[in-house]
Scaffold this active site. Structure first.
Site, PDB file in Angstrom:
ATOM      1  N   SER A 124     -17.629  17.934  19.068  1.00 46.34           N
ATOM      2  CA  SER A 124     -17.413  18.894  20.148  1.00 46.34           C
ATOM      3  C   SER A 124     -16.040  19.532  20.043  1.00 46.34           C
ATOM      4  O   SER A 124     -15.089  18.913  19.538  1.00 46.34           O
ATOM      5  CB  SER A 124     -17.532  18.165  21.495  1.00 46.34           C
ATOM      6  OG  SER A 124     -17.056  18.964  22.554  1.00 46.34           O
ATOM      7  N   TYR A 150     -15.560  11.899  27.915  1.00 44.90           N
ATOM      8  CA  TYR A 150     -16.559  12.464  27.007  1.00 44.90           C
ATOM      9  C   TYR A 150     -15.898  12.912  25.709  1.00 44.90           C
ATOM     10  O   TYR A 150     -16.325  12.541  24.612  1.00 44.90           O
ATOM     11  CB  TYR A 150     -17.278  13.643  27.659  1.00 44.90           C
ATOM     12  CG  TYR A 150     -18.020  14.495  26.657  1.00 44.90           C
ATOM     13  CD1 TYR A 150     -19.169  14.027  26.046  1.00 44.90           C
ATOM     14  CD2 TYR A 150     -17.546  15.762  26.308  1.00 44.90           C
ATOM     15  CE1 TYR A 150     -19.841  14.795  25.108  1.00 44.90           C
ATOM     16  CE2 TYR A 150     -18.205  16.536  25.368  1.00 44.90           C
ATOM     17  CZ  TYR A 150     -19.350  16.055  24.776  1.00 44.90           C
ATOM     18  OH  TYR A 150     -20.005  16.823  23.839  1.00 44.90           O
ATOM     19  N   LYS A 154     -15.898  11.417  21.526  1.00 43.18           N
ATOM     20  CA  LYS A 154     -16.113  12.189  20.303  1.00 43.18           C
ATOM     21  C   LYS A 154     -14.943  11.985  19.327  1.00 43.18           C
ATOM     22  O   LYS A 154     -15.153  11.862  18.114  1.00 43.18           O
ATOM     23  CB  LYS A 154     -16.282  13.669  20.627  1.00 43.18           C
ATOM     24  CG  LYS A 154     -17.515  13.999  21.457  1.00 43.18           C
ATOM     25  CD  LYS A 154     -18.802  13.684  20.720  1.00 43.18           C
ATOM     26  CE  LYS A 154     -20.023  14.186  21.483  1.00 43.18           C
ATOM     27  NZ  LYS A 154     -21.295  13.841  20.807  1.00 43.18           N
TER      28      LYS A 154
END
Length: 341
Positions: A124, A150, A154
């Site tokens: 991302s 989040y 990643k």
């Protein structure tokens, strides 16, 4: 290649399944349907003109994951499965770290045991933090970092996958950092169907246009940008799906164990520019109001996409207007999203 697509019933995963089939690959989908609807499978099969094998289970279950590799000869994995809502990750960090890391660890163990040599990982643009320099480059001087759980999951997984690939000479990994996927398949049969209140701009605009929501709240109108609203790098989901196919095929001749690629368009579009593009697509006004800035939002975010062009032979070709036309076709044909059954 025979490709295992984890999270293949989700928004990006479903479009990638079709792109893989168009390119001549075969697929098996694994999805626990916690963030997708089972109805997407029938639509994928109708669009593909063939049956698509689907395994419904949670990839954190190592035994089930391993048994799948026992029954399927898997040449490569494209890994989408994971939780992805930034706001929810702040409220439930342990849930996000557990799920996003454990699904990946489960897949890696099964791949190692069965000798599966290729992995395309859904990373991302959130791995670029406030110190990153625009346009974001994969080899920027600042280390990758993130400002929410989040994004940090990643970042962690990019490090894990890089380390694992370096220790396993046969394994090659593509880390795909994509920016803001929007749009839908041109048929209008599959598209983005967020549960609850949409976290992303275009699905929210689409729900306003179709009458499900009263108006759009634009977070901040006083940024140092041409119209005062945030700039983001929006990419059509079909371009993004084709980028995954290009990355998969790149791994056949890759020499570096793990390599990161930005998948975006390379330029920013403002919130209001996107609103006006959607108005053109839908042929109706989108009511909106400017409200206070949202904590954590960066004024501008866009990619340097030269590495993907040079090494993958891939470049996004669809415009913002294309994105909005396709998103509106999906939303107008499916005003409530996918049926529950």
């Amino acid at each position: 290649m025979h490709v295992l697509v984890s999270g293949g019933a989700g928004y990006i995963g479903s479009h990638t399944v079709l792109a893989l089939i168009r390119a001549g690959h075969s697929v098996v989908v694994v999805d626990d349907f916690s963030n997708s609807k089972a109805a997407v499978v029938g639509r994928l099969e109708a669009l593909a003109g063939q049956q698509i094998p689907v395994q419904a289970f949670d990839l954190t279950d190592r035994d089930k994951t391993d048994r799948l590799f026992d029954t399927e000869h898997v040449d490569a994995v494209i890994h989408f499965a994971g939780f992805k809502a930034v706001g929810e990750s702040v409220a439930k960090p342990l849930t996000y770290y557990t799920n996003n890391l454990d699904t990946t660890f489960s897949l890696l163990r099964a791949m190692e045991r069965h000798g599966t040599p290729k992995l395309v990982f859904s990373s991302s643009a959130t791995v670029y933090g406030p110190r990153s320099v625009l346009p974001y480059r994969e080899d920027g001087e600042e280390p990758i970092e993130a400002v929410n759980p989040y994004g940090r999951s990643k970042v962690m997984l990019e490090h894990v996958l890089t380390d694992v690939a370096a220790a396993a000479p046969a394994l090659k990994v593509a880390l795909l950092r994509y920016f803001n996927p929007v749009g839908a398949h041109p048929s209008g049969m599959i598209g983005e169907d967020p549960g609850g209140i949409p976290n992303n701009l275009v699905p929210y605009i689409a729900q306003v246009a179709v009458g499900r929501r009263e108006k759009l709240s634009v977070f901040g109108g006083d940024y140092d940008t041409p119209d005062g609203t945030c700039l983001r790098d929006y990419i059509h989901v079909e371009d993004l799906a084709e980028g995954h196919v290009a990355a998969l095929e790149y791994l056949t001749t890759a020499t570096e164990p793990a390599r990161a690629f930005n998948l975006g368009t390379g330029h920013g579009t403002s919130v209001l520019e996107m609103v006006h593009a959607f108005e053109r697509a839908a042929g109706r006004p989108i009511p909106y109001e400017i409200v206070d800035r949202r904590p954590g939002d960066l004024p501008v975010s866009y990619a340097d996409v030269s590495r993907a062009a040079a090494e993958l032979g891939w470049r996004a070709t669809r415009s913002v207007d294309d994105m909005c036309v396709d998103a509106w076709r999906w939303q107008s044909q499916n005003p409530e999203g996918y049926p529950d059954a």
